[in-house]
Scaffold this motif. Structure first.
Motif, mmCIF file in Angstrom:
data_model
loop_
_atom_site.group_PDB
_atom_site.id
_atom_site.type_symbol
_atom_site.label_atom_id
_atom_site.label_comp_id
_atom_site.label_asym_id
_atom_site.label_seq_id
_atom_site.Cartn_x
_atom_site.Cartn_y
_atom_site.Cartn_z
ATOM 1 N N ILE A 186 -3.650 3.888 4.037
ATOM 2 C CA ILE A 186 -3.650 3.849 2.573
ATOM 3 C C ILE A 186 -4.438 2.642 2.103
ATOM 4 O O ILE A 186 -4.244 1.533 2.574
ATOM 5 C CB ILE A 186 -2.216 3.748 2.033
ATOM 6 C CG1 ILE A 186 -1.351 4.844 2.637
ATOM 7 C CG2 ILE A 186 -2.207 3.837 0.524
ATOM 8 C CD1 ILE A 186 0.109 4.684 2.339
ATOM 9 N N ARG A 187 -5.351 2.878 1.186
ATOM 10 C CA ARG A 187 -6.119 1.783 0.606
ATOM 11 C C ARG A 187 -5.451 1.324 -0.672
ATOM 12 O O ARG A 187 -5.064 2.131 -1.505
ATOM 13 C CB ARG A 187 -7.543 2.244 0.301
ATOM 14 C CG ARG A 187 -8.456 2.040 1.464
ATOM 15 C CD ARG A 187 -9.572 3.071 1.444
ATOM 16 N NE ARG A 187 -9.650 3.680 2.763
ATOM 17 C CZ ARG A 187 -10.410 3.196 3.725
ATOM 18 N NH1 ARG A 187 -11.158 2.140 3.511
ATOM 19 N NH2 ARG A 187 -10.435 3.763 4.913
ATOM 20 N N LEU A 188 -5.356 0.023 -0.825
ATOM 21 C CA LEU A 188 -4.688 -0.538 -1.992
ATOM 22 C C LEU A 188 -5.487 -0.250 -3.259
ATOM 23 O O LEU A 188 -6.689 -0.418 -3.292
ATOM 24 C CB LEU A 188 -4.550 -2.045 -1.799
ATOM 25 C CG LEU A 188 -3.453 -2.709 -2.612
ATOM 26 C CD1 LEU A 188 -2.102 -2.195 -2.179
ATOM 27 C CD2 LEU A 188 -3.517 -4.202 -2.427
ATOM 28 N N GLY A 189 -4.793 0.197 -4.281
ATOM 29 C CA GLY A 189 -5.458 0.417 -5.565
ATOM 30 C C GLY A 189 -6.238 1.712 -5.628
ATOM 31 O O GLY A 189 -6.940 1.974 -6.588
ATOM 32 N N GLU A 190 -6.123 2.543 -4.581
ATOM 33 C CA GLU A 190 -6.848 3.807 -4.596
ATOM 34 C C GLU A 190 -5.845 4.928 -4.803
ATOM 35 O O GLU A 190 -4.882 5.061 -4.057
ATOM 36 C CB GLU A 190 -7.558 3.993 -3.255
ATOM 37 C CG GLU A 190 -8.813 4.799 -3.323
ATOM 38 C CD GLU A 190 -9.481 4.857 -1.951
ATOM 39 O OE1 GLU A 190 -10.440 4.122 -1.728
ATOM 40 O OE2 GLU A 190 -9.011 5.624 -1.102
ATOM 41 N N GLN A 237 2.582 1.656 -3.473
ATOM 42 C CA GLN A 237 1.719 2.059 -4.578
ATOM 43 C C GLN A 237 1.312 3.514 -4.469
ATOM 44 O O GLN A 237 1.102 4.170 -5.480
ATOM 45 C CB GLN A 237 0.478 1.167 -4.661
ATOM 46 C CG GLN A 237 -0.470 1.290 -3.494
ATOM 47 C CD GLN A 237 -1.788 1.950 -3.825
ATOM 48 O OE1 GLN A 237 -2.373 1.699 -4.850
ATOM 49 N NE2 GLN A 237 -2.249 2.791 -2.921
ATOM 50 N N TYR A 238 1.250 4.046 -3.259
ATOM 51 C CA TYR A 238 0.874 5.443 -3.103
ATOM 52 C C TYR A 238 1.934 6.360 -3.709
ATOM 53 O O TYR A 238 1.622 7.337 -4.373
ATOM 54 C CB TYR A 238 0.664 5.791 -1.631
ATOM 55 C CG TYR A 238 0.597 7.270 -1.376
ATOM 56 C CD1 TYR A 238 -0.489 8.025 -1.808
ATOM 57 C CD2 TYR A 238 1.648 7.933 -0.755
ATOM 58 C CE1 TYR A 238 -0.535 9.382 -1.616
ATOM 59 C CE2 TYR A 238 1.613 9.299 -0.565
ATOM 60 C CZ TYR A 238 0.526 10.019 -0.989
ATOM 61 O OH TYR A 238 0.485 11.375 -0.813
ATOM 62 N N PHE A 278 -1.917 -3.383 -10.881
ATOM 63 C CA PHE A 278 -3.110 -3.768 -10.133
ATOM 64 C C PHE A 278 -4.220 -4.269 -11.056
ATOM 65 O O PHE A 278 -4.937 -5.196 -10.734
ATOM 66 C CB PHE A 278 -3.622 -2.593 -9.286
ATOM 67 C CG PHE A 278 -2.747 -2.322 -8.113
ATOM 68 C CD1 PHE A 278 -2.859 -3.084 -6.960
ATOM 69 C CD2 PHE A 278 -1.780 -1.333 -8.152
ATOM 70 C CE1 PHE A 278 -2.041 -2.857 -5.882
ATOM 71 C CE2 PHE A 278 -0.952 -1.100 -7.066
ATOM 72 C CZ PHE A 278 -1.079 -1.860 -5.932
ATOM 73 N N PRO A 285 -8.536 -2.431 4.767
ATOM 74 C CA PRO A 285 -9.040 -1.640 5.901
ATOM 75 C C PRO A 285 -10.525 -1.323 5.780
ATOM 76 O O PRO A 285 -10.921 -0.175 5.852
ATOM 77 C CB PRO A 285 -8.172 -0.378 5.854
ATOM 78 C CG PRO A 285 -7.767 -0.244 4.432
ATOM 79 C CD PRO A 285 -7.712 -1.626 3.863
ATOM 80 N N PRO A 302 0.807 -1.216 0.000
ATOM 81 C CA PRO A 302 0.000 0.000 0.000
ATOM 82 C C PRO A 302 0.846 1.275 0.000
ATOM 83 O O PRO A 302 0.560 2.214 -0.743
ATOM 84 C CB PRO A 302 -0.820 -0.122 1.289
ATOM 85 C CG PRO A 302 -0.880 -1.567 1.563
ATOM 86 C CD PRO A 302 0.417 -2.132 1.084
#
Lengths: 331, 325
Positions: B261-265, A226-227, A250, A268, A223
Motif C-alpha cells: 500500500i502506498r501512502l496517500g494513494e 489509510q487504505y 494527508f 516503497p 498505510p
C-alpha cells in the motif's frame, strides 16, 4: 451537549473516556500509582463508517477498543451505542447488546481455540446467544464460511491446519455470525504476510459494502489504516492528537506528531529516497507513569514553545471535521 | 573471485531431518555480496531468508544441515570451518543483529558487561580498554549518556535503545559483513526511521557490507542497493533495486510490489496474490509459484525453471527464456 436526537445520528458516541490501570510501586508496592492508558478522549462514529485509530505501541489504542466492548471498565466517561449508554449497564443487560458489536483480534493463532473444529468455533456465538436448532445453525455457519471465502469442506478441520490468512478468515466469520453492526478490528493484518494482508483488507472492505458494517480499525501502520478508513484518529500516550477525514489528514496535516509519523514511514519507491531530508522524531516515548507536564508530545516536538511545556492543549475543531490537540497547529 | 566481492555463496542448501526423512528448505542458492553494498533479501515468512543468513554465520543447528559448495568471505572459504574457527569470525569479521533485541541480550548482565565481551574475546583488551571502547561504540550509535547506559540492564532500555546497543555490539570489531535480520520489525515506525537512518549513516562511515533481511518492501526501497527476492526456499529474482521496482520481472515480485500500500494513494481494491505460500512438505511440482501465478502454463506445472540472466539481472521464470544474455 446535544439532545437525544443528535445521539441517534451516531452508532457510537464516546465521551470523555478515561481508563486507568493501578500500578504498584515504591517499597513493597505500598505506593499506588495510576497509569492513564486512555486520558479523556471523545469521538463519534456514524453508521457504515470506518474509523481508523493509529499510534505507536502503548498509546492506548487497543485499550479504547477493549473498553468499548466492556472488556475493561472505564474510570470515567460515557459510551453510547445506538443511543444507549452502555457504561452504566450491568453485564447482564449488556449481553443483549453485545451481539451487535464484535471483535477481530490481531493474532489468529492465539484467538482461535486449538481444540475446536472450525465449525464449532463459528457455531459458538449461536449457541451462546440464540436458540436456533442444529440444522439452522449448520446452515448459518456454512453461509458465514462462504461469505468470508472459506470452502465448506474446511468445517471439520482444526485451526492448526490453516495458514495465518485463512485463520483470520475464520476469526472474521465468527465475528460476523450474529450480524453485528460494529466490528472492532484490533491489528487484524499485522501478523500476516504482505500478500495475505491485501487479501484480508479487500475482504473486510467487501463485507462492509455487502453488509453495511461499521468498523473501528486499530493498527500501528498508517498505510494500512489509510487504505481502509474514512476517518483517522491519531493517538499518542492516551490522548487523541488529531482526528480528520483521510484525505484531509494527508493534505493538511496539523499536528507535529502526525507529521513526524508520516515522515517516518518508508516509501516503497527507490526513486524517491534521498529526495528530501525527512524530519525524524527524536527520542523515545516518555515513561507513561512520569509524563511531561503540559502537552504530552512536547518532549519530542520540534516546534515546542514555553506554553507547550506548561499547559496541556485541548482537542479542538480547527477546520470543519478536523480536530487537533495542539497549541500551534501546522498549516 | 572478483575484487569487489566480499561474500560469495555457491549452491547453498539447508535441510532438516524430520520423521518423514530429509526436508529441504533451501535449495541450491548462489549469490554474491559486493564490498560496501546493502543487499536486501525479501520474501514472505517461511521463504528461507533467515535460514540463509544463519547458514552463512554457521548457526544452523541439528537437526538442520547446511551445505554449500563454497562460502567465500573476504578471500577464505568458510564453508567447511569448525565451530571453533567460526567463533573467531563471528562478531569479528561478520556479525549479526536480530529482530527482537530483548531476547538477544542477556537479561542478567549489564549492557557494559555484554559489550566488553566482544573486545575481550576478539581484541584481547584489558578491562579499562574494553570499557573505553564500549562507551565509545555506544556514543557512536547515537545513545545519549552512554556512561549511564553502560551500567544498566537491558530491561531498563526501550526497544529502540536496545536495538542501538545490538548494532553497537555488532559493529564493535568493525566487521566486513553485517547481517541484519528484520532489525526494525519489532519497533514502532518513528523508532524504525531512527534505526534505518542510523544504519545508512554507519554504512557510509564504516564501509561495511550489509545483508538486510526483511519482509517489508518499503524498507527495501529505502535501504537496498541490490535485492534478492525469495520464494519457497528459492531465489526467484535478483536485481538492482531501481530496476526491480521499475520493472519487476518475476510474477511474484510484481505481485509483492502491487500489494504494497502506498501512502496517500487511494484505490478501491488492492491487487493481491491469490492463494497462500506452499507448505514445505507439499511443494508443488514444477515451478513453486505456479499455483498462484496468473501466467502459469502446462510447462510451469511440470518443469522447474532455472535462474536465467536477463538484462544483467537474474530471474527464475520460463517467460524470459530466449531473452537471456
Amino acid at each position: 451537549m446535544a439532545g437525544v436526537q443528535k445521539e441517534q445520528e451516531y452508532l457510537l458516541d464516546v465521551r470523555n473516556l478515561k481508563v486507568q490501570f493501578p500500578v504498584n510501586s515504591g517499597l513493597f508496592g505500598m505506593q499506588k500509582q495510576f497509569l492513564k492508558a486512555v486520558d479523556d478522549i471523545s469521538f463519534q462514529i456514524r453508521e457504515g463508517e470506518t474509523m481508523g485509530i493509529v499510534g505507536e505501541s502503548g498509546c492506548g489504542k487497543s485499550t479504547v477498543g477493549n473498553t468499548i466492548i466492556k472488556l475493561i471498565e472505564p474510570a470515567a466517561g460515557e459510551i453510547y451505542f445506538a443511543g444507549q449508554n452502555i457504561t452504566k449497564m450491568s453485564q447482564h443487560e449488556f449481553e443483549k447488546i453485545r451481539p451487535q458489536m464484535q471483535m477481530v483480534f490481531q493474532d489468529p493463532y492465539s484467538s482461535l481455540n486449538p481444540r475446536k473444529k472450525v465449525f464449532d468455533i463459528i457455531a459458538e456465538p449461536y449457541h451462546v446467544q440464540t436458540k436456533l436448532s442444529k440444522a439452522e445453525i449448520k446452515e448459518r455457519v456454512l453461509e458465514m464460511m462462504s461469505l468470508v471465502g472459506l470452502d465448506a469442506s474446511y468445517a471439520d478441520r482444526y485451526p492448526h491446519e490453516f495458514s495465518g490468512g485463512q485463520r483470520q478468515r475464520i476469526g472474521i466469520a465468527r465475528a460476523l455470525a450474529l450480524h453485528p453492526k460494529l466490528i472492532i478490528c484490533d491489528e487484524p493484518v499485522s501478523a500476516l504476510d504482505v500478500s495475505i494482508q491485501a487479501q484480508i483488507l479487500n475482504l473486510l472492505k467487501e463485507l462492509q459494502e455487502k453488509l453495511g458494517l461499521t468498523y473501528i480499525f486499530i493498527a500501528h501502520g498508517l498505510p494500512t489504516v489509510q487504505y481502509i478508513s474514512d476517518r483517522i484518529a491519531v493517538m499518542y500516550l492516551g490522548k487523541m492528537m488529531e482526528i480528520a477525514e483521510v484525505d484531509e489528514l494527508f493534505a493538511h496535516t496539523m499536528h507535529p506528531y502526525t507529521e513526524g509519523l508520516l515522515a517516518s514511514i518508508p516509501i516503497p519507491d527507490p526513486e524517491q529516497r534521498d529526495i528530501d531530508e525527512k524530519p525524524v522524531l527524536e527520542g523515545d516515548l516518555p515513561n507513561p507513569l512520569n509524563l511531561p507536564k503540559g502537552c504530552k508530545f512536547c518532549s519530542r516536538c520540534r516546534y515546542a514553545k514555553d506554553i507547550c511545556r506548561e499547559q496541556e492543549p485541548e482537542l479542538r475543531e480547527v477546520t470543519k471535521g478536523h480536530f487537533v490537540c495542539c497549541h500551534f497547529p501546522l498549516q | 573471485m572478483k575484487d569487489n566481492v566480499l561474500l560469495s555463496v555457491k549452491n547453498l542448501s539447508v535441510k532438516f531431518k524430520t520423521l518423514d526423512g530429509m526436508n529441504t528448505i533451501i535449495e541450491g542458492n548462489s549469490f554474491d555480496v559486493k564490498k560496501g553494498e546493502v543487499l536486501c533479501m525479501v520474501g514472505e515468512s517461511g521463504c528461507g531468508k533467515s535460514l540463509t543468513s544463519l547458514a552463512i554465520m554457521g548457526l544452523i543447528e541439528k537437526p538442520g544441515i547446511a551445505k554449500a559448495d563454497e562460502i567465500m568471505l573476504d578471500g577464505e572459504d568458510i564453508s567447511g570451518y569448525s565451530e571453533e574457527a567460526l567463533r573467531k569470525l563471528r562478531g569479528n569479521k561478520m556479525s549479526m543483529i536480530f529482530q527482537e533485541p530483548l531476547t538477544s541480550l542477556n537479561p542478567l548482565f549489564t549492557i557494559g558487561n555484554q559489550m566488553d565481551e566482544v573486545f575481550r574475546l576478539h581484541r584481547k583488551m584489558d578491562r579499562a580498554e574494553c570499557r573505553k571502547n564500549s562507551i565509545e561504540m555506544l556514543r557512536f550509535v547515537g545513545i545519549p549518556a552512554p556512561e549511564s547506559v553502560y551500567k544498566r540492564y537491558p530491561v531498563a532500555l526501550s526497544g529502540g535503545m536496545r536495538q542501538r546497543v545490538m548494532i553497537a555490539m555488532a559493529l564493535s570489531c568493525r566487521p566486513k559483513l553485517l547481517i541484519a535480520d528484520e532489525p526494525t520489525t519489532a519497533l514502532d515506525v518513528t523508532i524504525q526511521r531512527q534505526i534505518l537512518n542510523l544504519m545508512q549513516s554507519l554504512r557510509k562511515e564504516l564501509d561495511t557490507s550489509i545483508i538486510l533481511i526483511t519482509h517489508d518492501l518499503s524498507v527495501v526501497a529505502e535501504m537496498a542497493d541490490r535485492v534478492i527476492v525469495m520464494y519457497a526456499g528459492q531465489i526467484v529474482e535478483q536485481a538492482d533495486v531501481r530496476d526491480l521496482f521499475k520493472k519487476p520481472l518475476h510474477p511474484y515480485t510484481e505481485g509483492l510490489i502491487n500489494s504494497t500500500i502506498r501512502l496517500g494513494e487511494k484505490c478501491e481494491r488492492l491487487k493481491t496474490i491469490p492463494g497462500t505460500v506452499p507448505n514445505n512438505e507439499n511443494m508443488p511440482k514444477g515451478c513453486r509459484f505456479h499455483p498462484r501465478c496468473p501466467f502459469a502454463t502446462d510447462r510451469c506445472r511440470n518443469e522447474q525453471p532455472q535462474l536465467i540472466n536477463v538484462e544483467g539481472r537474474e530471474v527464475r521464470c520460463f517467460r524470459y527464456e530466449g531473452s537471456e544474455n
